[in-house]
Design an enzyme around this catalytic site. Structure first.
Site, PDB file in Angstrom:
ATOM      1  CG  ASP A 204      23.944 -40.786 -20.502  1.00  0.00           C
ATOM      2  OD1 ASP A 204      25.189 -40.500 -19.373  1.00  0.00           O
ATOM      3  OD2 ASP A 204      24.007 -39.787 -20.948  1.00  0.00           O
TER       4      ASP A 204
ATOM      5  CG  PHE B 147      15.748 -35.107 -22.737  1.00  0.00           C
ATOM      6  CD1 PHE B 147      14.744 -35.169 -21.623  1.00  0.00           C
ATOM      7  CD2 PHE B 147      16.713 -35.445 -22.681  1.00  0.00           C
ATOM      8  CE1 PHE B 147      15.715 -36.257 -19.939  1.00  0.00           C
ATOM      9  CE2 PHE B 147      17.732 -35.765 -21.419  1.00  0.00           C
ATOM     10  CZ  PHE B 147      17.341 -36.056 -20.175  1.00  0.00           C
TER      11      PHE B 147
ATOM     12  CG  HIS C 265      19.845 -39.519 -19.875  1.00  0.00           C
ATOM     13  ND1 HIS C 265      19.848 -38.494 -17.702  1.00  0.00           N
ATOM     14  CD2 HIS C 265      20.908 -38.720 -19.910  1.00  0.00           C
ATOM     15  CE1 HIS C 265      20.769 -37.892 -18.084  1.00  0.00           C
ATOM     16  NE2 HIS C 265      21.051 -37.805 -19.613  1.00  0.00           N
TER      17      HIS C 265
ATOM     18  CG  HIS D 286     -11.087 -16.541 -16.749  1.00  0.00           C
ATOM     19  ND1 HIS D 286     -10.275 -16.335 -17.888  1.00  0.00           N
ATOM     20  CD2 HIS D 286     -11.704 -18.089 -17.707  1.00  0.00           C
ATOM     21  CE1 HIS D 286     -10.023 -17.795 -18.550  1.00  0.00           C
ATOM     22  NE2 HIS D 286     -10.817 -19.136 -18.137  1.00  0.00           N
TER      23      HIS D 286
ATOM     24  CD  GLU E 178      15.292 -30.522 -23.588  1.00  0.00           C
ATOM     25  OE1 GLU E 178      14.683 -29.649 -23.050  1.00  0.00           O
ATOM     26  OE2 GLU E 178      16.557 -30.695 -23.855  1.00  0.00           O
TER      27      GLU E 178
ATOM     28  CG  HIS F 117      -8.381 -17.943 -22.587  1.00  0.00           C
ATOM     29  ND1 HIS F 117      -6.619 -18.568 -23.061  1.00  0.00           N
ATOM     30  CD2 HIS F 117      -9.189 -17.171 -22.184  1.00  0.00           C
ATOM     31  CE1 HIS F 117      -6.888 -16.908 -21.756  1.00  0.00           C
ATOM     32  NE2 HIS F 117      -7.310 -16.124 -21.879  1.00  0.00           N
TER      33      HIS F 117
ATOM     34  CG  HIS G 234     -12.766 -18.312 -22.191  1.00  0.00           C
ATOM     35  ND1 HIS G 234     -13.074 -19.975 -22.866  1.00  0.00           N
ATOM     36  CD2 HIS G 234     -12.427 -18.760 -21.063  1.00  0.00           C
ATOM     37  CE1 HIS G 234     -12.976 -20.874 -21.923  1.00  0.00           C
ATOM     38  NE2 HIS G 234     -12.027 -20.237 -20.792  1.00  0.00           N
TER      39      HIS G 234
HETATM   40  C1  LIG Z   1      -1.635 -25.144 -20.340  1.00  0.00           C
HETATM   41  C2  LIG Z   1      -2.716 -24.949 -19.991  1.00  0.00           C
HETATM   42  N1  LIG Z   1      -3.392 -25.047 -18.795  1.00  0.00           N
HETATM   43  C3  LIG Z   1      -4.232 -24.328 -18.213  1.00  0.00           C
HETATM   44  C4  LIG Z   1      -4.657 -24.057 -18.862  1.00  0.00           C
HETATM   45  C5  LIG Z   1      -6.865 -23.730 -18.263  1.00  0.00           C
HETATM   46  N2  LIG Z   1      -6.843 -21.850 -18.612  1.00  0.00           N
HETATM   47  C6  LIG Z   1      -7.231 -21.710 -20.336  1.00  0.00           C
HETATM   48  S1  LIG Z   1      -7.153 -19.676 -19.345  1.00  0.00           S
HETATM   49  C7  LIG Z   1      -6.422 -20.052 -18.477  1.00  0.00           C
HETATM   50  C8  LIG Z   1      -6.585 -18.805 -16.642  1.00  0.00           C
HETATM   51  C9  LIG Z   1      -5.616 -17.932 -18.291  1.00  0.00           C
HETATM   52  O1  LIG Z   1      -4.899 -16.641 -16.940  1.00  0.00           O
HETATM   53  P1  LIG Z   1      -5.405 -15.141 -18.605  1.00  0.00           P
HETATM   54  O2  LIG Z   1      -3.806 -15.822 -19.269  1.00  0.00           O
HETATM   55  O3  LIG Z   1      -4.797 -14.271 -17.118  1.00  0.00           O
HETATM   56  O4  LIG Z   1      -5.713 -14.950 -19.190  1.00  0.00           O
HETATM   57  P2  LIG Z   1      -7.080 -14.533 -18.527  1.00  0.00           P
HETATM   58  O5  LIG Z   1      -7.765 -15.227 -17.233  1.00  0.00           O
HETATM   59  O6  LIG Z   1      -6.912 -12.681 -18.104  1.00  0.00           O
HETATM   60  O7  LIG Z   1      -8.300 -13.977 -20.060  1.00  0.00           O
HETATM   61  C10 LIG Z   1      -6.479 -21.280 -17.453  1.00  0.00           C
HETATM   62  C11 LIG Z   1      -5.669 -22.084 -16.197  1.00  0.00           C
HETATM   63  C12 LIG Z   1      -4.941 -23.781 -20.659  1.00  0.00           C
HETATM   64  N3  LIG Z   1      -5.683 -23.346 -21.094  1.00  0.00           N
HETATM   65  N4  LIG Z   1      -3.813 -23.808 -20.640  1.00  0.00           N
END
Ligand SMILES: Cc1ncc(C[n+]2csc(CCOP(=O)(O)OP(=O)(O)O)c2C)c(N)n1
Ligand SMILES: [Mg+2]
Length: 681
Positions: A472, A440, A476, A265, A414, A75, A35
C-alpha cells in the site's frame, strides 16, 4: 422582538436569563479575558432548557440517569459555570465564579471535565463537543437496552456554535447520528452569524438546515430569545424519532454595545459599556450579586429533579443485589473479576502452541475471549473491520433496531469515531475501542489528545503499524506515529511483539480508568517470542529481558513489536560470534518509565553497547539509548529515516536496512569502536 418587549412578556424568564448574562459579564471583566458574547446570546435557550426540560439534580451532578448537557462551544464556558452556580451545584460556588480562569479554580478558561462533576466533557477545540455527544447518546441507547428504562432514560443536549458546525468533525458526527437515528440527541445551534473574524459569510454559505435535514435529522428554526418558541421546539424535538437540530437565531452579546459584531465574541471589559448593557437588561445589583428572589428561583430549578432522582434510587435499590452490583461495577468502570484469569489462560495456550500470526489477529484472539466476559465493551472500526480485526463473533451490530449490538460500523470517520468513543467513555458504563490504520492516527488525533487530557480510558486499535504493511506504500505506512503517540502525556502506547504481549496489553488497557491506550499492531505475521509461559504480566513493567546474554554481556538490543523477532535473530548471529547479547522487549515505554530506577537499570545496565530496532523514526529513542547510563558513542539505531515505499514487506525491510544482519553489524562496529554519527538520524 426587541429587548423591552421580551422583558415585558416574560419578566420571570428574563430575570433568570439576565443573571447568566450579568455573571458572565462580571467574571470575564474580572479575569480580563474570556468570551462574553456567546453566554449572553444563548442565555435564553439555556434558561428554558434547564427550567423546563433538563432532567438533573444540581446537588447530585453524578446521578447516572441525568440528562447530559454538553457545551460544544466551549469558549462560552461562563454559560455553564453560571448555570451550575445558579442551580446550586456544590462544586461551582460563587467563589469559583469570581476566580474564573485563575490558577487552581474549577472555572477554567474552557470547561475541563475532571475539575467538577457538573462538567460533562472538556470542550474548547470546536466541534469536539457535538462529536462527543454522539457517543453520549449511543451510550445511553446501549445502556438502556442492557439495564432497562427504569435505570437508563435520559437525553443528551448540546449547544454548538457556528464554529462547531464549520469544523469537519461535525460532519462525521452528524452523519453517524442521522444514520443511527439517535432520537435523544438534541443540538441547539447558536445561529448568531458571528465568528472571530467577522460574519459567517466571510467563509461559509452552508445551509445548515438543509445539511442536517440531508443527514436525516429533524430540524426546526426558532427565535433563540423567545422562551415560548424555545420550549415548544424542545418539546417537539423530544417527540421526534430522529436526532434534532434546533437552529436558534440569536444575537451575540445581546443588549451590549458589541451586539451582533465579532467584538462581542471575546472579552467585553469596557466598564461603561458593561454598565450600559446591565441597564438595558434591567440589572441593578453590583458585580457578582444575584438578587435573592432570582437566585431562589434558580435553586428551585436546580432541585426540580431531586424527587425524580430519589425515585430512581428507590427503583435501583429494589432490584436484585446482583443487578445492583453489576450496574455499579459497570458505571464505575471496574473490570470484571474474570478478566485476569481469562488473559492468563489465553497466554498459556499461546505460549504452548506458539502460533505465527499478525498482532492485529492476536488482538482479535484476545477480544474473542474478552468480549464475552466484559459486557461493557463496544467495539468498532472506521470501515476497516476486516483489517483491524475488531469484530468478534458474539458482539452483534449496534443499530436502530438492535441497541444491544456492541459493534459499531463507524464508516470512514476516524475523527468522529474517536470523539464519539470519548463521549461513550465520559458517559460512563461503556468501554469503547475502535480501529483504523495506525497512519490515520492523524485523522483521529485531536480526539486522541483529548482522551488523554480528559483522563478517560478510550482504546485505539491501530493496525498496519509500519512499512511491514507492504504494497500500500508510504501514504499508509506510519513512521512518525509512534513518536507522536508517545509524545502525548497520559497515553499508554503498546507495541506488542506477539500474541502473549498483545493479551497483556489488552489486559492493561481494559483496566485503566484514567488513561487511554494506543495498540500499535502489525499487518504481517510474527513468530511467538514468549514461548515460556509466565502468569505475570510482563508488559505491565513496560520493558523486560526477553533473552539474556550468554557469556560476557557486550550488547543490549532494544526492540518493539515486529522488530523483536529481528533483534532475536541478530542475537543468534552475535552469540555465534561470541558477542554476548541481551534482547529487551519494550512494549510500553510509559510503563517502563514508571518503574523504579533500580528495575530500569537491571533491564538496561550501563556498560554494554545498545542498539534500538524499530521500524519507525528515531525520535524519542534517545531516552533509552543515552538514558540512565547509556552513552551516545556506544549506541545506535536501526529503523526508518524517512518515508517508506510501495513494495512487498520483506523487500522494504531489506531495502531500508532493518534486518538482523544490519543490527549485528551495528553491534560489531560499536563493540569494536567504529562509532559513526548517523547523518540521517
Ligand atoms: C478547533 C478550533 N479552532 C479554532 C478555535 C479558536 N476559536 C475559538 S472560538 C472561535 C470562533 C467560533 O465561532 P462561533 O462558534 O460562531 O462562536 P461565537 O463567536 O458565535 O461565540 C474560534 C475560531 C478553537 N477554539 N478551536
Ligand atoms: Mg457564532
Amino acid at each position: 422582538m426587541d429587548i423591552e418587549t421580551l422583558k415585558a412578556q416574560n419578566p420571570d424568564h428574563w430575570n433568570k436569563a439576565a443573571a447568566i448574562r450579568a455573571l458572565t459579564l462580571d467574571a470575564v471583566a474580572a479575569a480580563n479575558s474570556g468570551h462574553s458574547g456567546m453566554p449572553i446570546g444563548m442565555a435564553d435557550v439555556a434558561t428554558v432548557l434547564f427550567e423546563k426540560h433538563l432532567k438533573f439534580d444540581a446537588s447530585r451532578p453524578d446521578w447516572h440517569d441525568r440528562d447530559r448537557f454538553i457545551l460544544s462551544a466551549g469558549h462560552g464556558s461562563m454559560l455553564l459555570y453560571s448555570l451550575l452556580y445558579l442551580c446550586g451545584d456544590p462544586e461551582i460556588t460563587l467563589d469559583q465564579v469570581k476566580n474564573f480562569r485563575q490558577w487552581g479554580a474549577k472555572t477554567a478558561g474552557h470547561p475541563e471535565n475532571f475539575l467538577a462533576k457538573g462538567i460533562e466533557t472538556t470542550t474548547g477545540p470546536l466541534g469536539q463537543g457535538i462529536a462527543n455527544s454522539v457517543g453520549f447518546a449511543m451510550a445511553e441507547e446501549a445502556l438502556r437496552a442492557r439495564f432497562g428504562k427504569k435505570l437508563v432514560d435520559h437525553h443528551t443536549y448540546v449547544i454548538a456554535g457556528d464554529g462547531c458546525l464549520m469544523e469537519g468533525v461535525s460532519h462525521e458526527a452528524i452523519g453517524i447520528a442521522g444514520r443511527q437515528e439517535l432520537s435523544r440527541l438534541i443540538v441547539f445551534w447558536d445561529n448568531n452569524n458571528i465568528t472571530i473574524d467577522g460574519t459567517v459569510e466571510l467563509s461559509d454559505r452552508t445551509d445548515q438546515v438543509a445539511r442536517f435535514t440531508a443527514a436525516g435529522w429533524h430540524v426546526q428554526e426558532i427565535d433563540g430569545h423567545n422562551p415560548a418558541e424555545i420550549d415548544a421546539a424542545i418539546a417537539a424535538a423530544k417527540k421526534d424519532k430522529r436526532p434534532s437540530m434546533i437552529a436558534c437565531k440569536t444575537h451575540i452579546a445581546l443588549g451590549h454595545a458589541a451586539q451582533d459584531t465579532s467584538k462581542g465574541h471575546g472579552a467585553l471589559t469596557n466598564a461603561d459599556q458593561n454598565a450600559a448593557a446591565k441597564a438595558v437588561w434591567g440589572w441593578t445589583t453590583g458585580p457578582f450579586e444575584v438578587p435573592a428572589d432570582i437566585k431562589t428561583a434558580w435553586e428551585a430549578i436546580g432541585s426540580r429533579g431531586a424527587s425524580e432522582r430519589a425515585e430512581w434510587e428507590t427503583r435501583l435499590a429494589g432490584m436484585s443485589a446482583s443487578r445492583q452490583a453489576e450496574f455499579a461495577r459497570t458505571m464505575a468502570g471496574d473490570a470484571p473479576k474474570k478478566l485476569s484469569s481469562t488473559i492468563k489462560a489465553l497466554k498459556k495456550q499461546i505460549s504452548e502452541t506458539a502460533p505465527k500470526v499478525a498482532t492485529r489477529k492476536s488482538s482479535e484472539m484476545v477480544l474473542e475471549v474478552v468480549n464475552p466476559i466484559v459486557p461493557e465493551t463496544i467495539g468498532g472500526s472506521a470501515d476497516l473491520t476486516g483489517s483491524n480485526n475488531t469484530k468478534t463473533g458474539d458482539l452483534g451490530v449496534f443499530d436502530v433496531d438492535n441497541r444491544k449490538g456492541r459493534y459499531v460500523y463507524w464508516g470512514i470517520r476516524e475523527h468522529g469515531m474517536a470523539s464519539a468513543m470519548n463521549g461513550m467513555a465520559l458517559h460512563g458504563g461503556i468501554r469503547p475501542y475502535g480501529g483504523t490504520f495506525m497512519c490515520f492516527t492523524d485523522y483521529a488525533r485531536p480526539a486522541m489528545r483529548l482522551s488523554a487530557l480528559m483522563r478517560i480510558p478510550t482504546v485505539y486499535v491501530m493496525t498496519h503499524d509500519s512499512i511491514g504493511l507492504g504494497e500500500d506504500g508510504p501514504t499508509h505506512q506510519p513512521v512518525e506515529h509512534l513518536a507522536i503517540s508517545r509524545a502525548t502525556p497520559n497515553t499508554l502506547v503498546f507495541r506488542p511483539a506477539d500474541t502473549v504481549e498483545t493479551a497483556e496489553a489488552w489486559e492493561i488497557a481494559l483496566t485503566q480508568t484514567k488513561t487511554p491506550s494506543v495498540l500499535s499492531l502489525t499487518r504481517q505475521n510474527l513468530a511467538t517470542v514468549r514461548t515460556e509461559h509466565k502468569t505475570k504480566n510482563l508488559t505491565a513493567q513496560g520493558a523486560y529481558v526477553l533473552a539474556d546474554a550468554e557469556g560476557k554481556r557486550q550488547a543490549i538490543l532494544m526492540a518493539t513489536g515486529s522488530e523483536v523477532e529481528i533483534a532475536m535473530a541478530a542475537r543468534d548471529i552475535l552469540q555465534a560470534e561470541g558477542i554476548g547479547t541481551r534482547v529487551v522487549s519494550m512494549p510500553c515505554w510509559e510503563l517502563f518509565e514508571e518503574q523504579d530506577e533500580a528495575y530500569r537499570k537491571r533491564v538496561l545496565p550501563g556498560g554494554p553497547v545498545r542498539v534500538a530496532v524499530e521500524a519507525g523514526v528515531r525520535f524519542g529513542w534517545d531516552r533509552w539509548l543515552f538514558g540512565e547510563r547509556g552513552k551516545r558513542e556506544k549506541s545506535g539505531f536501526v529503523g526508518m529515516h524517512g518515508f517508506g515505499a510501495s513494495a512487498p514487506a520483506e523487500t522494504l525491510y531489506e531495502k531500508f536496512g532493518i534486518t538482523a544482519e544490519a543490527v549485528a553489524q551495528k553491534v560489531r562496529d560499536l563493540v569494536e569502536g567504529r562509532w559513526q554519527p548517523d547523518p540521517r538520524a
